[in-house]
Write a protein that holds these residues in place. Structure first.
Motif, short mmCIF file in Angstrom:
data_model
loop_
_atom_site.label_atom_id
_atom_site.label_comp_id
_atom_site.label_asym_id
_atom_site.label_seq_id
_atom_site.Cartn_x
_atom_site.Cartn_y
_atom_site.Cartn_z
N GLU A 362 -95.61 27.38 -82.13
CA GLU A 362 -94.27 27.61 -82.69
C GLU A 362 -93.25 27.86 -81.56
OE1 GLU A 362 -92.69 27.03 -85.20
OE2 GLU A 362 -91.32 28.59 -85.88
N THR A 363 -93.69 28.51 -80.49
CA THR A 363 -92.79 28.72 -79.35
C THR A 363 -92.36 27.37 -78.78
OG1 THR A 363 -94.00 30.73 -78.80
CG2 THR A 363 -92.56 29.84 -77.10
N MET A 364 -93.34 26.46 -78.63
CA MET A 364 -92.99 25.16 -78.04
C MET A 364 -92.20 24.28 -79.00
SD MET A 364 -96.28 24.26 -75.69
CE MET A 364 -97.37 24.24 -77.07
N ARG A 365 -92.26 24.63 -80.29
CA ARG A 365 -91.37 23.92 -81.22
C ARG A 365 -89.93 24.35 -80.97
NH1 ARG A 365 -88.19 24.81 -85.27
NH2 ARG A 365 -88.85 26.96 -85.53
N LYS A 366 -89.73 25.68 -80.90
CA LYS A 366 -88.35 26.17 -80.74
C LYS A 366 -87.82 25.93 -79.33
CE LYS A 366 -86.15 29.78 -82.51
NZ LYS A 366 -85.82 31.17 -82.78
N VAL A 400 -86.70 15.10 -78.56
CA VAL A 400 -87.70 16.08 -79.05
C VAL A 400 -87.02 17.30 -79.67
CG1 VAL A 400 -89.59 17.58 -78.29
CG2 VAL A 400 -89.41 15.26 -77.38
N LEU A 401 -86.01 17.82 -79.01
CA LEU A 401 -85.33 19.01 -79.54
C LEU A 401 -84.77 18.72 -80.94
CD1 LEU A 401 -84.82 21.82 -78.34
CD2 LEU A 401 -82.54 21.08 -77.70
N GLY A 402 -84.22 17.53 -81.12
CA GLY A 402 -83.71 17.11 -82.43
C GLY A 402 -84.82 17.12 -83.48
N TYR A 403 -85.97 16.50 -83.16
CA TYR A 403 -87.08 16.47 -84.12
C TYR A 403 -87.52 17.90 -84.47
CZ TYR A 403 -87.88 11.68 -82.18
OH TYR A 403 -87.77 10.40 -81.74
N HIS A 404 -87.61 18.74 -83.42
CA HIS A 404 -88.17 20.08 -83.63
C HIS A 404 -87.25 21.00 -84.44
CE1 HIS A 404 -91.33 20.12 -80.12
NE2 HIS A 404 -91.41 19.04 -80.87
N VAL A 409 -88.12 18.55 -91.67
CA VAL A 409 -89.52 18.64 -91.22
C VAL A 409 -89.91 20.12 -91.05
CG1 VAL A 409 -91.16 17.87 -89.45
CG2 VAL A 409 -89.16 16.46 -89.99
N PHE A 410 -89.01 20.90 -90.49
CA PHE A 410 -89.26 22.32 -90.25
C PHE A 410 -88.20 23.15 -90.97
CE2 PHE A 410 -90.94 20.11 -86.49
CZ PHE A 410 -92.25 20.54 -86.52
N PRO A 411 -88.43 23.48 -92.24
CA PRO A 411 -87.40 24.23 -92.98
C PRO A 411 -87.02 25.52 -92.24
CG PRO A 411 -89.22 23.58 -94.41
CD PRO A 411 -89.64 23.24 -93.02
N ASP A 412 -85.76 25.88 -92.31
CA ASP A 412 -85.24 27.07 -91.62
C ASP A 412 -85.64 27.05 -90.13
OD1 ASP A 412 -84.00 29.45 -91.24
OD2 ASP A 412 -85.32 30.66 -92.50
N PRO A 413 -85.20 26.03 -89.40
CA PRO A 413 -85.72 25.79 -88.04
C PRO A 413 -85.44 26.89 -87.04
CG PRO A 413 -83.86 24.33 -88.50
CD PRO A 413 -84.19 25.00 -89.79
N LYS A 415 -85.80 29.97 -87.56
CA LYS A 415 -86.76 31.07 -87.80
C LYS A 415 -88.05 30.84 -87.01
CE LYS A 415 -88.88 33.38 -91.71
NZ LYS A 415 -89.62 34.27 -91.68
N PHE A 416 -88.51 31.90 -86.35
CA PHE A 416 -89.78 31.82 -85.63
C PHE A 416 -90.90 32.09 -86.60
CE2 PHE A 416 -93.15 33.51 -82.86
CZ PHE A 416 -93.19 32.52 -81.91
N ASN A 417 -91.62 31.04 -86.96
CA ASN A 417 -92.62 31.19 -88.02
C ASN A 417 -93.93 30.49 -87.65
OD1 ASN A 417 -94.06 31.34 -90.34
ND2 ASN A 417 -92.74 29.98 -91.54
N PRO A 418 -94.85 31.22 -87.00
CA PRO A 418 -96.12 30.60 -86.57
C PRO A 418 -96.96 30.08 -87.73
CG PRO A 418 -95.81 32.75 -85.54
CD PRO A 418 -94.75 32.62 -86.58
#
Ligand code: HEM
Length: 498
Positions: A362-366, A400-404, A409-413, A415-418
């Motif tokens: 999740e860290t690498m997503r944000k 990548v930042l756009g996709y993440h 794809v990632f509701p409430d992007p 939010k840090f949600n593992p």
């Protein structure tokens, strides 16, 4: 030859003609995507869509994220932009990204990253093209086998001992901890040891040379260097013609002094160590790599190995400081796994910390350390189920930042949600922290292992909170290529009494 009797008038006509020709040339160049039936953003000469003015910064993530959002909003799966005068295609649909990185990889082998013979260190596996890259990758892959990983684990563990000792000193001083600096020292020590078999001593010595080089590589750059970078990004052919360096000369010199010396010393004294350099020695003996190539490959491992991991662990610890419930859950997992392993951080114990893996994912997503990927089309290509053709030489941008941060794809992007990564079978389109396909990150397993061990060592022993001195609103620094925030991440560490 004069056209009229007046030199001034002739000059005016000549300049005027040049300007008109230039105007039409640029207009033609900036109409490339429209002529090919691809929706484009309006470019502004001379930077195209890469930023109309220097003060806006050059961060790839911030720029490409804007491209992504603009095309996504208008419902396009592909979009055309210009960097300088060159056309780039933005891959908005992550399914196209997947095709490019895997099934159609043969069309997109190269990354198209600038390198220059003035900076030979930059000619490495990251920038190499076609067969040169294929050969290098095939040879270097053997550094990352499962048995090598177990060996590296011992090295990583030794370095985590120094990290622990440093945290004790910091905690006694009761000062706020600049966590990027601490983790930077830890990963510099690891990569120094895993690559060259040396002790970088980043914690022990203020003037440790590897740490200094590492800091210099990723500092926010002075304005003159930023201008050079703008030319390199927007007009790479001009930059290459002018031999513009992308790495500061003292860093290049350091590697060209240090690596050959160490190499010679090891060969002459028959010193064997299980590190990257050992494989390089073998490749040199069999005539497959020369010294210059070895220097360049080592430089790349050094850069790729510490910066990505330092930023990932910094943001991970920051998020845990903000989200105390997640922090507690990570600590509970660490303690319960360690109980089964007699309190020892073994290789297997680290693998068993699955919630920590989710937190890292999740860290690498944000905060993906590489905010965009690129691939150059090496033969003409037609996108599946589409009329769009791209020509050989066109660069594809995968934002990548756009996709993440895509809420579909990632509701409430924000939010840090593992928990997003709880089910291992769920694969997110466009989730690409390590890239994908034959040219993905070669060091992924090492990266995951060293980050998990480093942060587990911190979390096991300390309760973390954000320093009151820190501005809670984090903002990406747009003046640096990698993922970095404008402000320092300052944390408070409270020792847990066992
Ligand atoms: C958390 C840690 C790391 C992250 C997030 C990361 C991320 C990435 C990404 C996104 C790429 C580009 C992949 C693509 O274009 O598809 C890459 C490439 C690469 N990484 Fe990593 N990396 C990490 C750690 C490491 C480590 C520890 C090493 C080695 C010591 C390493 C070595 C490389 C190399 C050599 C490449 C180029 C591969 C090629 O072109 O064949 N990375 N990394």
């Amino acid at each position: 030859m004069l056209i009229t009797d007046s030199l001034l008038f002739d000059l005016t006509i000549a300049v005027g003609t040049l300007l008109v020709a230039g105007f039409f040339y640029i207009k033609h160049k900036y109409g490339y995507w429209t002529r090919r039936g691809v929706t484009q953003l309006s470019p502004v000469f001379p930077f195209g869509n890469y930023g109309v003015a220097l003060p806006k910064g050059f961060s790839l993530g911030a720029r490409t994220n804007r491209f992504y959002n603009a095309f996504k909003k208008s419902g396009n799966k592909l979009g055309g932009v210009y960097i300088g005068l060159d056309p780039y295609i933005v891959i908005v649909d992550p399914l196209y990204a997947k095709e490019i990185l895997t099934r159609d990889f043969q069309y997109f082998v190269d990354r198209g990253i600038y390198f220059n013979k003035k900076n030979l260190v930059t000619l490495n596996i990251f920038t190499q093209k076609g067969d040169d890259w294929r050969n290098a990758r095939a040879k270097l892959t053997s550094m990352f086998t499962s048995s090598k990983m177990k060996f590296y684990f011992n090295t990583v563990k030794q370095c985590s001992g120094d990290l622990k000792a440093n945290l004790i000193t910091l905690e006694k001083s009761n000062a706020d901890v600049d966590i990027y600096e601490v983790m930077g020292c830890y990963f510099t020590d690891i990569i120094g040891s895993v690559t060259f078999g040396i002790e970088a001593n980043s914690f022990k010595r203020e003037d440790a040379i590897f740490r200094k080089v590492a800091r210099d590589l990723f500092q926010s750059l002075p304005i003159t260097f930023q201008m050079i970078l703008f030319v390199i990004v927007c007009y790479p052919k001009v930059a290459n013609f002018l031999d513009m360096p992308i790495i500061q000369p003292h860093i290049e010199k350091f590697f060209f002094d240090f690596v050959p010396e160490t190499l010679e010393h090891r060969i002459k004294n028959n010193i064997y160590r299980e590190d990257f350099l050992q494989l390089m020695i073998e490749l040199k003996k069999s005539g497959e790599f020369d010294t210059e190539e070895i220097v360049a490959q080592c430089f790349n491992f050094f850069v790729a190995g510490f910066e990505t991991s330092s930023t990932t662990s910094t943001f991970l610890l920051y998020e845990l400081s903000v989200n105390k419930d997640i922090q507690d859950r990570v600590r509970e997992e660490i303690n319960s796994v360690l109980k089964k392993h007699d309190g020892d951080f073994t290789y297997e114990a680290i693998q068993e910390m699955t919630y920590l893996s989710q937190v890292m994912a999740e860290t690498m997503r944000k905060y993906p350390p590489l905010t965009a990927l690129t691939r150059v089309c090496v033969k003409d290509y037609k996108f599946p189920d589409s009329e769009v053709f791209i020509e050989k030489g066109t660069t594809a941008i995968l934002p990548v930042l756009g996709y993440h941060y895509d809420p579909e794809v990632f509701p409430d992007p924000e939010k840090f949600n593992p928990d997003r990564f709880e089910d291992k079978n769920v694969k997110y389109d466009g989730y690409l922290p390590f890239g994908y396909g034959p040219r993905n990150c070669i060091g992924e397993r090492l990266g995951v292992m060293q980050v998990k061990l480093g942060v587990a060592e911190v979390i096991r022993n300390y309760k973390l909170s954000v320093s009151p001195k820190m501005d809670q609103q984090l903002e990406f620094d747009e003046y640096i290529f990698v993922t970095r925030m404008k402000q320092k991440i300052l944390l408070k560490l409270d020792k847990i009494l066992n």
